[in-house]
Design a protein around this motif. Structure first.
Motif, mmCIF file in Angstrom:
data_model
loop_
_atom_site.group_PDB
_atom_site.id
_atom_site.type_symbol
_atom_site.label_atom_id
_atom_site.label_comp_id
_atom_site.label_asym_id
_atom_site.label_seq_id
_atom_site.Cartn_x
_atom_site.Cartn_y
_atom_site.Cartn_z
ATOM 1 N N MET A 183 76.183 66.452 62.284
ATOM 2 C CA MET A 183 77.381 67.289 62.399
ATOM 3 C C MET A 183 78.641 66.443 62.480
ATOM 4 O O MET A 183 79.663 66.753 61.858
ATOM 5 N N LEU A 184 78.592 65.364 63.226
ATOM 6 C CA LEU A 184 79.751 64.477 63.350
ATOM 7 C C LEU A 184 80.071 63.822 62.007
ATOM 8 O O LEU A 184 81.238 63.672 61.642
ATOM 9 N N LEU A 185 79.036 63.445 61.265
ATOM 10 C CA LEU A 185 79.253 62.870 59.943
ATOM 11 C C LEU A 185 79.903 63.886 59.010
ATOM 12 O O LEU A 185 80.805 63.562 58.233
ATOM 13 N N LYS A 186 79.454 65.135 59.109
ATOM 14 C CA LYS A 186 80.027 66.184 58.270
ATOM 15 C C LYS A 186 81.479 66.449 58.651
ATOM 16 O O LYS A 186 82.339 66.648 57.791
ATOM 17 N N MET A 187 81.771 66.451 59.943
ATOM 18 C CA MET A 187 83.128 66.703 60.423
ATOM 19 C C MET A 187 84.111 65.641 59.960
ATOM 20 O O MET A 187 85.294 65.915 59.765
ATOM 21 N N THR A 188 83.621 64.434 59.791
ATOM 22 C CA THR A 188 84.507 63.307 59.482
ATOM 23 C C THR A 188 84.372 62.837 58.040
ATOM 24 O O THR A 188 84.745 61.713 57.718
ATOM 25 N N THR A 189 83.842 63.711 57.171
ATOM 26 C CA THR A 189 83.765 63.361 55.752
ATOM 27 C C THR A 189 85.162 63.023 55.246
ATOM 28 O O THR A 189 86.094 63.792 55.404
ATOM 29 N N GLY A 190 85.312 61.877 54.641
ATOM 30 C CA GLY A 190 86.613 61.454 54.148
ATOM 31 C C GLY A 190 87.457 60.772 55.211
ATOM 32 O O GLY A 190 88.569 60.320 54.932
ATOM 33 N N ASP A 191 86.972 60.700 56.450
ATOM 34 C CA ASP A 191 87.733 60.066 57.530
ATOM 35 C C ASP A 191 86.764 59.364 58.464
ATOM 36 O O ASP A 191 86.722 59.622 59.661
ATOM 37 N N CYS A 192 85.942 58.467 57.895
ATOM 38 C CA CYS A 192 84.888 57.820 58.677
ATOM 39 C C CYS A 192 85.436 56.794 59.675
ATOM 40 O O CYS A 192 84.689 56.319 60.532
ATOM 41 N N ILE A 193 86.715 56.476 59.577
ATOM 42 C CA ILE A 193 87.283 55.465 60.477
ATOM 43 C C ILE A 193 87.105 55.861 61.936
ATOM 44 O O ILE A 193 86.843 55.019 62.796
ATOM 45 N N VAL A 194 87.227 57.160 62.238
ATOM 46 C CA VAL A 194 87.091 57.601 63.619
ATOM 47 C C VAL A 194 85.690 57.308 64.147
ATOM 48 O O VAL A 194 85.520 56.937 65.319
ATOM 49 N N LEU A 195 84.655 57.437 63.306
ATOM 50 C CA LEU A 195 83.296 57.118 63.745
ATOM 51 C C LEU A 195 83.129 55.622 63.969
ATOM 52 O O LEU A 195 82.478 55.199 64.923
ATOM 53 N N ILE A 196 83.697 54.834 63.085
ATOM 54 C CA ILE A 196 83.573 53.377 63.222
ATOM 55 C C ILE A 196 84.322 52.897 64.467
ATOM 56 O O ILE A 196 83.836 52.029 65.216
ATOM 57 N N LYS A 197 85.487 53.476 64.740
ATOM 58 C CA LYS A 197 86.208 53.141 65.980
ATOM 59 C C LYS A 197 85.387 53.545 67.200
ATOM 60 O O LYS A 197 85.364 52.823 68.208
ATOM 61 N N SER A 198 84.716 54.694 67.110
ATOM 62 C CA SER A 198 83.904 55.166 68.239
ATOM 63 C C SER A 198 82.731 54.227 68.501
ATOM 64 O O SER A 198 82.401 53.933 69.661
ATOM 65 N N ILE A 199 82.089 53.761 67.435
ATOM 66 C CA ILE A 199 80.998 52.793 67.591
ATOM 67 C C ILE A 199 81.516 51.521 68.240
ATOM 68 O O ILE A 199 80.889 50.953 69.145
ATOM 69 N N SER A 200 82.686 51.074 67.804
ATOM 70 C CA SER A 200 83.274 49.856 68.360
ATOM 71 C C SER A 200 83.558 50.019 69.851
ATOM 72 O O SER A 200 83.285 49.106 70.656
ATOM 73 N N LEU A 201 84.083 51.189 70.247
ATOM 74 C CA LEU A 201 84.358 51.437 71.669
ATOM 75 C C LEU A 201 83.059 51.505 72.467
ATOM 76 O O LEU A 201 83.002 51.032 73.612
ATOM 77 N N PHE A 202 82.025 52.093 71.883
ATOM 78 C CA PHE A 202 80.727 52.146 72.563
ATOM 79 C C PHE A 202 80.188 50.740 72.793
ATOM 80 O O PHE A 202 79.644 50.437 73.861
ATOM 81 N N LEU A 203 80.344 49.864 71.825
ATOM 82 C CA LEU A 203 79.869 48.481 71.973
ATOM 83 C C LEU A 203 80.623 47.733 73.063
ATOM 84 O O LEU A 203 80.099 46.792 73.669
ATOM 85 N N VAL A 221 77.969 55.856 57.259
ATOM 86 C CA VAL A 221 79.426 55.833 57.093
ATOM 87 C C VAL A 221 79.790 54.933 55.917
ATOM 88 O O VAL A 221 78.998 54.082 55.487
ATOM 89 N N ASP A 222 80.982 55.120 55.408
ATOM 90 C CA ASP A 222 81.452 54.349 54.256
ATOM 91 C C ASP A 222 82.110 53.059 54.746
ATOM 92 O O ASP A 222 83.324 53.004 54.958
ATOM 93 N N LEU A 223 81.291 52.034 54.914
ATOM 94 C CA LEU A 223 81.811 50.760 55.428
ATOM 95 C C LEU A 223 82.741 50.090 54.428
ATOM 96 O O LEU A 223 83.674 49.367 54.821
ATOM 97 N N GLU A 224 82.511 50.308 53.139
ATOM 98 C CA GLU A 224 83.419 49.736 52.135
ATOM 99 C C GLU A 224 84.816 50.329 52.264
ATOM 100 O O GLU A 224 85.815 49.633 52.102
ATOM 101 N N TYR A 225 84.877 51.620 52.564
ATOM 102 C CA TYR A 225 86.189 52.256 52.766
ATOM 103 C C TYR A 225 86.873 51.645 53.981
ATOM 104 O O TYR A 225 88.086 51.389 53.963
#
Length: 520
Positions: A183-203, A221-225
């Motif tokens: 669901m989170l991946l679907k919500m952030t389609t086209g805006d994966c940066i928020v997920l990558i920032k969240s992973i970084s904060l979790f780490l 997530v689209d790491l190339e983007y």
């Protein structure tokens, strides 16, 4: 059998629950107590109860908390219900299991209000929304709550949505189910940066590890983007991953491979630009539908329409059903399940109304179309653009030219929210016609070159891409749809052939070409 003239919800009198001479069934609850009730009142509310009583096969509700089961029966007597976050899951499940439509409706409305109230950062409420939507889909296969979240989150301000997602992931990432992650991946389609920032904060947190959920998100997530728009975030993320304590050798190799592969693909893509995007509008004459269906027997046609990747939208799905009217008779439930499975976006009401009037639904063998209308028909983000001129059949097939579609609704010529000053809202399509030299040449493409719109009385909205456009043909004689992707037109000695019919230059039938456009 319960008489059909009683309409629920109805107040049958809660006081009757205490009158044992009215209670002809005893229900065992999971706290060891029993609850007396009247089988007729329960049957009025639920076809499931009615069937169980007919089979003399119901004595217990032990799979539910006694307090909630008792309140559920109370609601069936009173015809009203009060829901809270703490009782929502059980009441929603009870409504689904026993198919009490009005209880399910009230639960969905409660959930919708909960999502719509999310206009600020509220981690507790966001967690409730995520957990309940995914629980309903996982446990009793109901995707309505997931659909509500997906739809309503589009209208939440990005900064508020992102703030809730980041707070949720930072504190809950290791505890999330695969359904919640999807669901989170679907919500952030086209805006994966928020997920990558969240992973970084979790780490960065004390719990930060190379958890299986971190792997799941990184694989999707689209790491190339990320590397393209925020290379600092990309490199910082992988530095944190490589510095984690207690990494196994296999995990470290996996992290290094992911980082190197992303960087390598990004460099190769920059060195070898991809071909320009295909601007073809896929539905109009793009079939042929005969290729999708082939020689399949009637009993397989619906399944093919519901699952074929060539049926790209709900518009095309309904047109496919219309093309085979009289041969296939899917139920409303089968149609609904196909739509939810494919996650097709809702369509505009006027399209469905014309389809219903013209061909498929006017003589259809069920009477629950309201379910389709209420769940899959929507004016929001769907608009109509129409060619100002009418034309004969052969004119559209045999003239290579550009056509200008103009937005119009209730006399307005601008899409709500548009602030552009030049011209009306619209779009331009380029038609390549059939010819003697190239009888298979027919194609329709969206014109995307901004310079081409300069001389036109319209301006283009870049968010309107070919995949968000459905072109439809409407007969001016009958105001009904013609199947628009059954076959490509081609030239014969008798004129332009389209499907099984031949339209010659002598034809006087006129048509209107309408573009149904989705903004989001």
């Amino acid at each position: 059998m319960a008489p059909a003239h009683v309409s629920v919800p109805m107040n049958f009198g809660v006081e009757n629950l205490a009158r044992m001479h009215h209670c002809n069934v005893q229900i065992d609850l999971n706290d060891g107590t029993t609850l007396g009730a009247n089988s007729l009142i329960l049957s009025y509310n639920s076809i499931v109860f009615e069937k169980l009583f007919e089979e003399d096969n119901f004595t217990a509700m032990e799979d539910f908390e006694a307090e909630n089961a008792r309140y559920f029966i109370h609601c069936l007597y009173s015809g009203s219900i009060k829901i809270s976050n703490s009782s929502f899951r059980e009441l929603s499940k009870l409504g689904a299991v026993f198919q009490v439509d009005w209880v399910r409706y009230e639960c969905q409305n409660y959930f919708l209000r909960a999502v719509q109230s999310l206009r600020s950062s509220d981690e507790k409420q966001f967690r409730f929304i995520m957990e309940e939507a995914t629980y309903a889909r996982r446990v009793y296969k109901d995707s309505h709550l997931v659909d509500i979240v997906a739809k309503e989150m589009d209208s939440v301000a990005p900064e508020i949505r992102n703030s809730n997602i980041m707070s949720h992931l930072r504190s809950q990432l290791p505890n999330l189910s695969v359904e919640e992650l999807d669901m989170l991946l679907k919500m952030t389609t086209g805006d994966c940066i928020v997920l990558i920032k969240s992973i970084s904060l979790f780490l960065d947190s004390e719990e930060g590890t190379y958890h299986v959920n971190v792997k799941y998100l990184l694989d999707r997530v689209d790491l190339e983007y990320c590397l393209e728009v925020d290379d600092g975030l990309f490199y910082s993320l992988f530095e944190k991953l490589e510095a984690l304590e207690d990494l196994s050798a296999a995990d470290l190799r996996e992290i290094l491979h992911l980082s190197n592969a992303t960087t390598r693909h990004f460099i190769n893509r920059a060195a070898h630009p991809s071909a320009p995007p295909d601007n073809s509008i896929q539905n109009l004459f793009a079939g042929p539908l005969s290729e999708i269906i082939g020689s399949a027997p009637d009993e397989e046609i619906f399944s093919i329409l519901a699952n074929s990747g060539k049926v790209k939208s709900l518009y095309m799905f309904f047109e496919g059903l219309s093309a085979f009217r009289g041969r296939i008779y899917p139920t409303v439930m089968e149609i609904d399940e196909a739509i939810k499975k494919r996650r097709w976006k809702p369509i505009i009401p006027v399209f469905f109304e014309r389809m219903e009037y013209s061909s498929y639904y006017s003589d259809y063998r069920y009477n629950n179309l309201d379910h389709i209308k209420n769940n899959h028909i929507d004016n929001n983000d769907n608009f109509v653009m129409e060619l100002p001129q009418k034309m004969r059949w052969y004119e559209f097939f045999m003239n290579t030219r550009e056509y200008v579609f103009v937005f119009s609704r209730f006399g307005l010529t601008r899409i709500p929210g548009c602030t552009r000053s030049e011209g009306k809202c619209g779009l331009c399509v380029s038609v390549t016609a059939v010819s003697e030299d190239n009888p298979d040449a027919f194609s329709i493409e969206l014109v995307t070159d901004e310079a081409s719109y300069g001389p036109l009385p319209i301006h283009r909205h870049p968010e309107i891409t070919p995949s968000r456009i459905h072109l439809a043909l409407v007969s001016t004689r009958w105001s009904t749809f013609q199947n628009s992707y059954n076959r490509k037109p081609f030239l014969t000695a008798d004129g332009v052939r389209y499907g099984e019919d031949v339209y010659s230059a002598r034809s006087t039938d006129e048509l209107r070409v309408i573009a149904y456009v989705r903004i989001k």
